[in-house]
Structures are given as structure tokens and as C-alpha cells.
Design a protein around this motif. Sequence first.
Motif, mmCIF file in Angstrom:
data_model
loop_
_atom_site.group_PDB
_atom_site.id
_atom_site.type_symbol
_atom_site.label_atom_id
_atom_site.label_comp_id
_atom_site.label_asym_id
_atom_site.label_seq_id
_atom_site.Cartn_x
_atom_site.Cartn_y
_atom_site.Cartn_z
ATOM 1 N N HIS A 472 -52.481 14.161 -93.213
ATOM 2 C CA HIS A 472 -53.206 12.812 -94.109
ATOM 3 C C HIS A 472 -53.547 12.536 -94.973
ATOM 4 N N LEU A 473 -54.409 13.801 -95.494
ATOM 5 C CA LEU A 473 -54.994 13.840 -97.026
ATOM 6 C C LEU A 473 -53.713 13.517 -98.409
ATOM 7 N N ILE A 474 -52.423 14.236 -97.575
ATOM 8 C CA ILE A 474 -51.428 13.880 -98.957
ATOM 9 C C ILE A 474 -50.784 12.815 -99.149
ATOM 10 N N LYS A 475 -51.381 11.667 -97.787
ATOM 11 C CA LYS A 475 -50.703 10.954 -97.302
ATOM 12 C C LYS A 475 -51.245 9.278 -97.539
ATOM 13 N N GLU A 476 -52.677 9.674 -97.397
ATOM 14 C CA GLU A 476 -53.804 8.011 -97.689
ATOM 15 C C GLU A 476 -54.590 8.611 -99.117
ATOM 16 N N SER A 477 -54.498 9.898 -99.349
ATOM 17 C CA SER A 477 -55.436 10.231 -101.047
ATOM 18 C C SER A 477 -55.216 9.581 -102.074
ATOM 19 N N PRO A 478 -56.248 8.931 -102.306
ATOM 20 C CA PRO A 478 -55.962 7.889 -103.911
ATOM 21 C C PRO A 478 -55.784 8.780 -104.434
ATOM 22 N N GLU A 479 -56.537 10.066 -104.868
ATOM 23 C CA GLU A 479 -57.010 11.263 -105.831
ATOM 24 C C GLU A 479 -55.377 11.540 -105.871
ATOM 25 N N LEU A 480 -55.317 11.363 -107.615
ATOM 26 C CA LEU A 480 -53.541 12.388 -107.726
ATOM 27 C C LEU A 480 -54.151 13.507 -107.514
ATOM 28 N N PRO A 481 -54.516 14.174 -108.480
ATOM 29 C CA PRO A 481 -54.857 15.951 -108.762
ATOM 30 C C PRO A 481 -55.205 16.039 -107.246
ATOM 31 N N CYS A 482 -55.829 16.009 -106.119
ATOM 32 C CA CYS A 482 -56.644 16.104 -104.996
ATOM 33 C C CYS A 482 -54.880 16.586 -104.091
#
Length: 1606
Positions: A472-482
Motif C-alpha cells: 500500500h505504501l508503494i502504491k500511495e506514497s508520494p515520496e519517491l525515494p521511500c
Amino acid sequence: MEAEDLSKAEDRPEGPGFQNEGQPPAMKPDFPLEGQCPGPTALWDTLEKKFLEYQQLTHKNPEERRKNLLSLLPLFLKAWEHSVGIICFRSLQRLAEDVSDQLAQEIQQALAGKPAEQARAAVGQLLRWKGDMDQDGYLLLKSVYVLTGTDSETLGRVVGSGLPALLLQCLYLFFAFPVEKDELLEGDVQGQRMFVQMLLNICSETQGLEGLLSGSELQSLLIATTCLREHSCYFWKEPTFCVLRAISKAQSSSVIQYLRTADCVRLSVQNLSKLADTLPAPEVSQAVSLILNFVKDSYPISSALLLEFENGEGYPLLLKVLLRYDGLTQGEVEPHLEELLELVMWLTTCGRSELKVFDSVTYPQLEGFKFHHEASGVTVKNLQAFQVLQNVFHRASDSVLCTKVLLAIKTMWAWNPRNFFLLEWTLQPISQFVELVPLKPPPVQAHFFQLLETLVFKLLYVPHEILAKVQHLIKESPELPCTLVALQSILRITASDRLFTDIFRDSGLLGLLLAQLRKQAKIMRKSGSKVPSPGVQDPERELTCVMLNTVVTLLQGSVRNAVVLKDHGMVPFIKIFLDDESYRGASLSILEQLSVINAEEYMSIIVGALCSSTQGELQLKLDLLKSLLRILETPKGHAAFRVSSGFNGLLSLLSDLEGSLQVPVVSTWGSVSHSQTLELVLHTLCVVSAALHLDPVNGHFFRTNGLFEKLAEDLCLLGCFGAPEEEGAQRLSSSDVKARPFVDLLSSAFSSSCPFPPRLQSCLQILSFLDSMASGTLHLRRDLMEPARAGQEPSADAQKGDASGRQGKLKQWPDLEERMDEGDVTIMLPGIICIMVRLLPRLYLDDHPQLSEEVQCSMASHLLSLVKSEKNRQVMCEAGMLRTLMTFCHRTLSTGGSALHSLLIRIFEKLGSQAIEPDVLRQFLGLGICSPQPAAWKSLRSFPGHEDNPGNSGSCADTTDKPTDASPCPGGSQDHRSLWTSQDSATALQTTLSLISMTSPRNLQPQRAALTPSFVEFDMSVEGYGCLFIPTLSTVMGTSTEHSISGGTGSGTPRSFPPPGGLTFSCWFLISRQATVMEGHPLRFLTLVRHLARTEQPFICFSISLCMDDLSLVVSTEEKEFQPLDVMEPEDEAEPSAGRQLQVRCSQLLTCGQWYHLAVVVSKEMKRNCTVTTYLDGQAIGSAKMLYVQALPGTFLSMDPSSFVDVYGYIGTPRIWKQKSSLIWRLGPAYLFEEDISVDALALIIKLGPRYCGNFQAVHLQGEGPDGEATPLIAEERVSFGLHVSSSSITSIMNIRNTYNEVDSRLIAKEMNIASRDNATPVFLLRNCAGHLSGSLRTLGAVAVGQLGVRVFHSSPAASSLDYIGGPAILLGLISLATDDHTMYAAVKVLHSVLTSNAMCDYLMQHICGYQILAFLLRKKTAFLNHRIFQLILSVAGTAELGFRPSAVTNTCVFQHVLCNFELWTNTADNLELALFSHLLEILQSPREGPRNAEVAHQAQLVPKLIFLFNEPSLALSKVSTIIAILGCQLKGHFNIRDLLRVGLFVIYTLKPSSVNERQNCLDGAQDPSVPAGSQTSGKAIWLRNQLLEMLFGVISSPQLHLSSE
């Protein structure tokens, strides 16, 4: 002792004055003593005396005693220093008691009645070293310091004085009340050091510790460390903490009780809670660590202090203190923070009871995962303490602080894997952390995902819920490095186990990544591929790369995931990523994974990308070719490559490189170096080699579509090769070129010492590619320079030939076959060798003639080494190498005198001895016969003038007698005519010598001069099996069975089985290499198998095999189940049924490398009996009565009317009996007759030889000539099958289906393990040569089963091919061209070789009256006849090797027209007439063959020819006696009335006329040589008549007279 005592202070921070060595000499006070410094023993003795004196001063007042005691202390310290810490003083305890009492008094006096600040100053002044001033306090301090470090008893005396409590009080004053001028003096450091060490020594003993607890000093000191830190003395801070930690470590129940009573922990926590926000974080954490150390050290004894800490709000304090570090670490770890975190980790293990969680794991887990129930290792019991760490991570943003928390959690998991489940299933820290990770610094993110990977890699646990949140983090996170870090972690986790490919597919991660990649591909398609800037990081590009790599990992080994990708329609979008070099590797891997479900689509994409790539996209082409190489290692890759036009695509890639290797470089190829082009050529050829490797389908496709020729043309156009020899200028070559070996030449070509010209380097590179390709190893090479490196050691392994010595890193690839000949290299792709032959003349470069010629000779020598073995020669003959040689090297072959010419001629001779097509042989024989053109005359006359040209020192006419002067002369035309005459003679001699080489027998077999037949070879060392499968030998029908289920060919009824009239199996075979006894692989001549319809098990009903244990021939009619070897019983344990097996030992009769004829005759008798007789070369070697083949297979006694029995057979080892061994054998013609043939018929079959290809329907009986009437040897309907390679073809299953029937095509497809409608796999079919004969249905023939273990060779040696281009006329023409005895001998030698090996040549000689022409030619060239030629003619006649074989005349025509032509031998140089007469006498006197030879001599009119010799005037009397002896032997051997009458007539002729009185003639005149022997006027006639009469008398009276049939 001091160093030992100081080392007891553990965990003491290093501060000023805290060193573990003794006091340096420079810092010790100098105590004045009288006199010089005595030794240690004397000092102790002096001290002992003075102390005794001191003890006697009891009556003195205290002040005097004090002074006296103080006076002893310098001496005591002096002795201690000189004794290196070893005290030898008997009154030590008494001294310690007095000194400690005195120090206690001094301190009490300093403290008495003073305020704290004054008391602190007074005590400091007392204990400070003041140099030369008053230093009584310092002496007391140092003495007590020394005494506390001695032993427990002495320490007890010190404690008894009450000194510990006073010292602790002093420490409190020093710490809590700093002086105004806190200057660090040398004396202060020394005094502080001894003061603290003294306290540490006291703490180390229980009684000392009790002394410290006697007052409230410890409480005060603890409180002071937690609430008065802003007013404390910095100089005394570290010593104070050191002492308190020493007290903490030395805890006992009394210390715990003291701390509880004084409420120290609660008060300290309260104080620190108030000051936590105001004081610096390191100081607060240091104080908290001090309190926690007391708690930690007391916990093993009692948990009371821990409860006080918890009840006093200790955990909120910890959280507050730890959060104070948020933003303060500046990237570095603070020691106090490290210590505090370790104490918090320890707190998590403190608890009254174990935590309990459910241990049910329902989701799929990794193999090896185990829920840890055991209590091994430390487990977490205190969730409150862990919540401190959890809350710190929640609320902190400092990189170091958060990282330390994660490392602490990782350490807890390392204690016990169960801790993860205890924490995650209660507090869920990791699940909560996932949501916070995007807000943390990048280092924290990296550490968190490393922590997540630890779960998978170390604990072997799959945290499904956590991974779902990461997704879910990969899908929704706006932080590209993360997102990038998270996906990289997922990539590593996925690569660890294939289980994750299913988990992430089911969780939707694969679909998520595909959607993102689709979006990115659309962006790339619109904006185009951007070249990344060097040194600049692009997170989006990096994220795309990781997504592609993750998809690659998810696809590996998962067909379902590949289907998901294809269903998403991602293939066109993945193709877009190929254009970007950053994405290309992963994109190709994705396409490679897709090839598992659709290899054709993958091949189409890659081949299409190759063909559409531009000239400058070399790296793209290389990457695509490497990907192709990887897929071609899979089973489906080869077929998909062929179907997708892969070969044509690669060849078009090569054709696009036209002119790229030209020198000078063409402008269109200016940006591409030669090394880049060669690397592309290498990988292109690697792919072709991989696609052809061990793939008969692709090999057949490549050969039949002319792609070898296309490949050769493309290589010629690269630009490095020269012009073909017909188009080039006149090339003058030398006959003494010493070419280096090809391997050494490769090594030298790329060495820095002597580099070759660029064009030649490129040529050698390509030739090395082709050489490795021919041996089947090119696709394993990845380095352009491997041949050059390997070439440095050309003699590394002589057993593997020249090519294998250059294979470099290819040691992991085993040989595919065992070599039949030492040093033989296995040729896997013979078509590539033909390409090398085509390139051979193009290796000549006009710029470098001498070097070019050396390269050509080296290459030719290498080719010659490749055809060293018989097998390789046969393989190259099948590939058409001779035609290639004749087509592309015609000029070199026709121009003699050069080294290259000699090498090519040797190659031609070696191959021609195996198989040569008649038109190729015609061209070879016509070499050098064409008339010279004027231009050729001019160049020929100019040859001697080229002596200054290097590399052209010889000429094509070096072998002729050329004029020494090259200038024109008046007699030039005559010179030219003689020159060309001599050249014609030289050409004839060379042609003749080549024919000798090609026609001479290669195997010296007694009584076997026949040519090698065509054969099928079975090599069991490669795959362990290989056979000829014979479908539908017979179909036994039920009464109501439909005929459509029967296979076979013909129009009759199904053939019955077993044959009612018996059977005969006949075959020719040769054993090349025998299997070892341990391998137990028999040579299976014939195995007949039956299968009853609608049953599972087929049965063997008849078998013929040769057991390798003792070379015994085994014939069996026993019914055995046809099943794999591992199911069958061992042969030595399975006893054959009675009357079912015949075993004949023939180890003395068989030799490797010789052709034999085997016949097994089964004669059917009454009932179920039969007689089995085995013949080897016509000689019966065994016979026995046996049971005949039963009517139905197995145990069946009856058959259903609608059922049927299918009978099929094997020659060789079928796949079901696969077993590798060293056995190699060859099969010639094979027949199965449904009758027991006679011994005479068998003898005639053997006489016809292994090259006979008919059905024995038109056979000339024994004694009949070729013009006689031919009769059938065996009835047509009795011939079941006849198999020979000359009646064979390459076909396919579909062609068999269409040409014959569907039943047989299905049976063959099943046996070959291919589809029943396959149209690509080549099927080698030996057609049944009896298929057209009348009778019942027959099998269509046999098909070869086994890709690598079966080899077919069509034998057509030069001796046989001559029959189609003139035959004996050519041989007689060579004799007519002879100009000397050497040429004459060579021509007769060819005639001898052909006539003794080829029966057809003898028939043709008779047909054209060739023997009469031979006699005529020999008469014309009588001057060239010699004894060697005479022996050859005797050998042709069959009587030469007397004593070695029967001296019977085998060629009656030679005997009649040549040997019995006495005029031919009369005037020869070596007086051959006498040798002839002697030979005739010997063969007629032979006891065994004499009568037969006499019969032949009678047919040759020997008697009248001998009688006519008597009229020769030059006939010597010695010859007369020999002739008469020959006549006598002839008449004895074959007594004939006609011959007797001829002798009688000559006797009458010798009678004198009636007018002459014979008694008056003197017999002395008989010796006159000038008088004819038959003269009626000489006495010689009388003598001759008497000799003849005596001979006739001997004949008539001989008991061994053989009468003729007349």
C-alpha cells in the motif's frame, strides 16, 4: 598491587587522573631520607625497627605519637615504591589500623563545626599535595591508598576506623560544593586519583561496602547527582559517577535495603523528571543511566528497585529523555544515548511472567519456518519498556535515534526469534512503523526495510500483513525515494524464495507494477527515450528499473505470473523499454520469461528488433543476441527460433555488415571499429551455433534451405576476405612454405610483438569462430580474444586436437562422444567446415602474399587434421566437402607445385577413399588437362623472372624440366611443346597417385577386398540407445477385424506370423568398439515384439543378440515382457526356458573393424519344434533343436475375433533399454526371409558381398558369367524385408502418413517421441527394397531412432564411382599415358586396386575387351615393364601371394590375355619370361588349387601357346625344360584329349623326313642357339621330341591324373 586494584573499577569513564598505571616518578613527592637509597629489604627492615619503636611509645602523648607515625610514612612509601608494590612488613595490619585512624581523625577535625563550603575547602586542603610545605594529610591519604590495595584483612582494619563513611562524605562535598577557583593543579589530580581508587578498593569488599552504608552519605550523593547537577563540580563529576557505579555493581541485599529505606530511586526519578527539560540531554541521560544501573544490578537479587522505578513514573522519564536527543545527534551516536538504549532494552526483559500469544500461523510460510516455543534465549516480558522504544520511533525524526531504535528491535529478535511474535501480535510495532517510514529520513527507511528483510531471511517468516502495508505504501506514497527503497526491499525478498511470486501475485503487487510500467511506457513512447546524464541521479528512472527487475523476479519460475503479464497486454509496452539501455536488461528478462508460455512470440519480437535495428545500435544487437543465446538453452527455444525465421534474420544481420571489415575503412562504417564488428559477428554465429547444436530438425532445415551457402556468402562480403581465385591475379606459390600450426598462428596474430595486418587478423578471427562452431562449442564462448589466449598453449592436450586446445574456458563442456581415433575432434556441424573450405582461397591478399600463403597452408593443415579419422571423413563426405573443394579450390587443385596444392590433394584423397560422387571424380580426373591459353603461355614463360618477389620463389612448373634460360629463342614452340608434354605426364602421374590413395583398401582383411558398404552406425556412448524401428512386420487379424487397422505396404493380405515355413535373418555387420564386460550392453541384431490389441504389455517373441561378456551369439524364441531395464530381471539371474535359447561362443571368430555376415536360419519342423542354425561368413558355428515361436504373445492362448496382434521389430537398442556403454557397431544390408534358405544360397549371398542392394530375384548362379541367365534365389513372397542405406531417404511423419498409411506414421511418431502430425522433424527412412514385390503386406521399411547415437553413411568410394564415368577405360587411359616405369607402375597399381575391390569393374573390362587392350598397351610399353609391375598383374590374377592365401586364379581374363600372352613378356628388361614360367609351374603344381588352375589354363589355351613358343629361334634350352614341365603339370592337372593331340602333333612335327637318317645327326648341334628348337634339320628337334615323349610318359603313368569333364 596498585594496577590490580585499579582494574577492579569497571565501567569507569576515563577522566583526568584516572590511569591504570602507578604514579609516574616525576609526579611522586620526593621524601628526604638520610643517606643513600638502600635496597627494598633493608628498607623494610628499617621500617620494622622504627615501627617497633613507635609501638613502644604508648606513654607518649597523642601528638608525639602522631608525629612519630607521620615520620614512618615516607619510609613506608619509599620501601613500597622500591619493592614494586610487594609489601614485606609483618606489622602491616597494625600500621593500617593506626594510619587509617589517624586519617579519620584528621578528616573529622577538618570537618568539625564548619559549614559545607568551608568543610569542603578544609578537606581539600588537607588531602592536597603541597610540595615542600606541610603534607601530612597527603602522606596519610597515600598510605591508606596503598594499604587498601593489599589484602582483605588489611582492608578490614581500614574499614574498622570508620574511614569509608568519611571518604564518602568528602566525595559528596567535593561533588556538590565546587570551589570558587576550580583550577586543575597537579597535586589535585594525584590526590583525586588516589582518593577515588581508595573508595573503589573499599567497594570491592563486602565489609567495605557495609562501611559506606553506615550513614546517609550515599543517599545524599545519589540525590546530588540527580538534582544538583547545575551546581556540581565538573572536576569531580566523573569520579563520583565511577564510585557510584562501583557501589551499584557490588550490590547486596543491604544496599537494596538501604536504597529502599532512603527512597533514593523514587526521589531521583522525580528530580530528573523536573530537570529533564532544562538540562542538556547527555547529562540527563547519564543520570538516568546511573539510576537504571542500580535497578539493573539489583534485579537479580530483588525487583524492589524496579518497582520503585516503575511506580515513580520512570518510563515517561525515559521517553522524555530519549526524545531530548531528537535533532541533536547530528549524525553521530552519543555514548550516553547508546548506554541508555541498552538499559531500556534490558528493561524489556524484566517481568514477573512470560508473555503468551497464540501460535497459529495460517498464511503460507517459507520452507523451514518453525514457531519457536522453546525458551532458549532471552524473551521480552516488559511491554511498557518496549513501548518507550516504540513511542520514540513514532515521535522522533532524528536519523540516528530512529536507527538505534530499529537496531534495538533487531537485537531483540536475535535474542530469541519468538520475541518478534510476542511484540508484533501484541503491540504491532512493525506494522505501525510502515505507515511512519515515509516521514523518516532515508537512512531510517533503509534500516527499516533491512529489518523487514531480516524477518524473511533469518526468521524464515512471511509477514503477510506487513507486506500488504508495504505494498500500500508503494502504491500511495508520494515520496519517491521511500517508494524506491521499499520496492528494492520487496525485490530482494521476492528473489529469496519462489513462494513470494505467488504471494505478490495474489496480493495484487504484480498487477500494480504492470499498471505503473504501462503508464511509464506510454510516456516514453510519446516523449521518446531520453539519454541519462552521466553522474546525475534520476529517481524516476531508477524506480522504473527496480519495477522492471521486480517483475522479472516475480516471473521467474512462475508460469501463472507470465500468464498474468500476457493477459494484461504488456508485451507491446515491454518492447518499448528495449530502446533504453537502462531498461533493456530487465525488459529482455521479462520477454525471456514470457517465452515459457509462448516461445514463438518471444522469438518474433527479438528477431524483429534485430532486423529493424539501425547500423549504430551495436549494443542493442549484442544484448538481443545474448538474450537469444539464453533462450536457446531451453527445450522450446530451438523450434521457436526456426519457426520465427530466426536463421534468416541472423543472416540478414550479417549481410548488413557488408564491407564493415574492409581496409581502409569505408566511410559508412567509420564510427564502428573492427573489434565491435567482430564481436557482433561472434555473437551472431554463437546464436546460430546454439540453434543448431544437437538439434536435427534445425540442422536439417539449415542444410536443406541452403543457409550454409548463404552464411558463406555473407562472410565473404564482410570485407576482410580477398577475391575468389578465379577472379584474382596470377598467384605464384612456393612448395617449401613452412606454415605454423593454426593454433600458433592464432596466438601470433594477436600478440603485441608481431601483429598481423588488420584484414588477416579479422580473417583469422572469423575462421576461429567457424572452427569452434564446427566442433559445437562456439555458443559457450563469450570473449572475443579467447582463441588468442588459448593459443599460447597449443600443446596442452594433444588428445583433443587443435581446436579443443583453443577453447579457453570451455572445460565445463564434456565431449559428446568418445573418440574412435586418438586425437580425433568431433565434427558437430560439417557444413561449417565446407564454409571454411569456401573461404580458403579468399585468404590470399595481394598486399601480403607470403603471409597469406602461410595462413592458407595453416588452415589447410588444420582441415587435414580434422579429417584424420575415418568417421570424420565419412561425415564430411556426407556434407559434400569434395564438391565444395572442387568448386571453390579448382584452380589450386589444378596447379601443382605449391604446398597448398599438396595439402588439398591429400584432403581430397582421404575423402575420396570414402565417398565421392561420379561427376566430382570426373572433374578431379580432368584437372590440368585443358589446353593452355596464350595468356597462360605468357605468364608461364615469365615465371623464372619472378625470383626477386618474396613468396613467389617457385612456380607451377617446378616439377618439370623447364629451360634454364627464360629468354625467347628460335626453337620456342618446340620447347613449349616438350614442356607441356612433360607437364601432361606429371599431371597424369599425380592423378594416378591420387587414385592409388583413393582406391587402395583401408582395411587389411584376409579374403576381403570388397569395398566398404553403406551402413548405419549405432553408438551407445552418446545417448545409450539407437536403433532401426521396423513397424508392422505383420498384423495377425481376428476373424472379424477390419483391415484398415493394419499398416504396411502392398496390396495383398496381412502377412502371417510366425511364418509357417521358418525364417532366416541375414545381415552384414562390423564392430567398431566392443562394450566392456561391466557395461553389459549386448549388440542386438534383431528383436521382434508383439502386442495384442486392448492389452497393456507387449512381448518379445524372437531375438538375436551378441553378448559382450564372452562374445557369444544368443538366439531366443522365449516370450519376455518388453519393459525397461530397471524393471527386467538381471540377465544372469533370469534362467531361460528350456528349449527356448541357443548360445554360441564366437569370441575367436570376431575382430573389431572387420565386416562379417551373420545368418540365423530357423527351420520349422513338426508341431512346435524347429532347428536353429547360426552361420558366420557362411560357416555354421552352432545349431540346436528349439521350440518355435508360439502363435500368440505372452500367456494368451486365444484371441478375440475383433482383436489383432501387431508385430514390429528393432535392430539395435531401443529407447526403452537405454544404457550408456562404449559399444559402437555398424549395420550393412539386412534381410528377413520367411523360409529357411540353403547353405548354397547362403554362400551365394556372401559371394555377392555387402554392397549388393537387390532382392536376390536376378542372381547369377555359381560359375555363371555376367552374361548368363539370372535366376531368383528366393521366392518373391518369401522376402519379408530388405534394408540397405542405398535405398533410403530423409522424410517426415506427415510424408509417411500421406505416402504409406496413418497406422505406421503413428507408430513411428510414438517411437520417435514426436507428434503424429509432425512435419519438421527429419525421419531417416530405409525403404523396404522388397516393398514392390508380390505377396502379402510387408513393412514399409525401418526408421532411425536416436538423434545422436545413430549415424548413416552412403558409401561411394572412388573405386565404385569410376564405373559411372568410364570405368576401366579411364584406367587403361592412364596406362597409355605412362612415359616411364614409375608412371607405368602407378597406373597398373590403380588398375590392381580397382579390380581387386570392385567386381563391376571386372565385368566392364570384359564388356569392352579391356583385358585385350591392356595386353596391347603393355606390349607397346614393354620397356617400362619390371618385376614390380609383374607382381601387380599376378596379384590381379589372384596368384601373387603364394603361401599367404590359396594360389587359385581368380581373374581368368587377366590370366588368359595378359599372363598367357608370352610375346608380351619375351623381350622385357628384367627377363620376366622366366619368372612367368616359374610362376605358372608353381600354381599348376599346387596340391590344392593345381587342378582348378589347370582347368583355367586349358580355357586360356595355355598348351597351344606354349607349343608355339618352340618355334622361337631365341628360345633357350633352359626355358624349353620349364615349358615342358608346365605342359606336364597342365596335362596332369587337367587331362584333355585335345591338348594331348596338340602335343602329339608337335611330336610328329619333329620327325625327320624319310630321306634323313637321324642316326647320322649329332646331338651336339642341339646346343646351337641360332637353330630353332623345332627345326627338322637340327639335333635339337630330336632332343625336344625325346623330352616331350618322356613328359607324356610321365603324364600317362602318373597316379594323380585329373581327367577333364570332356
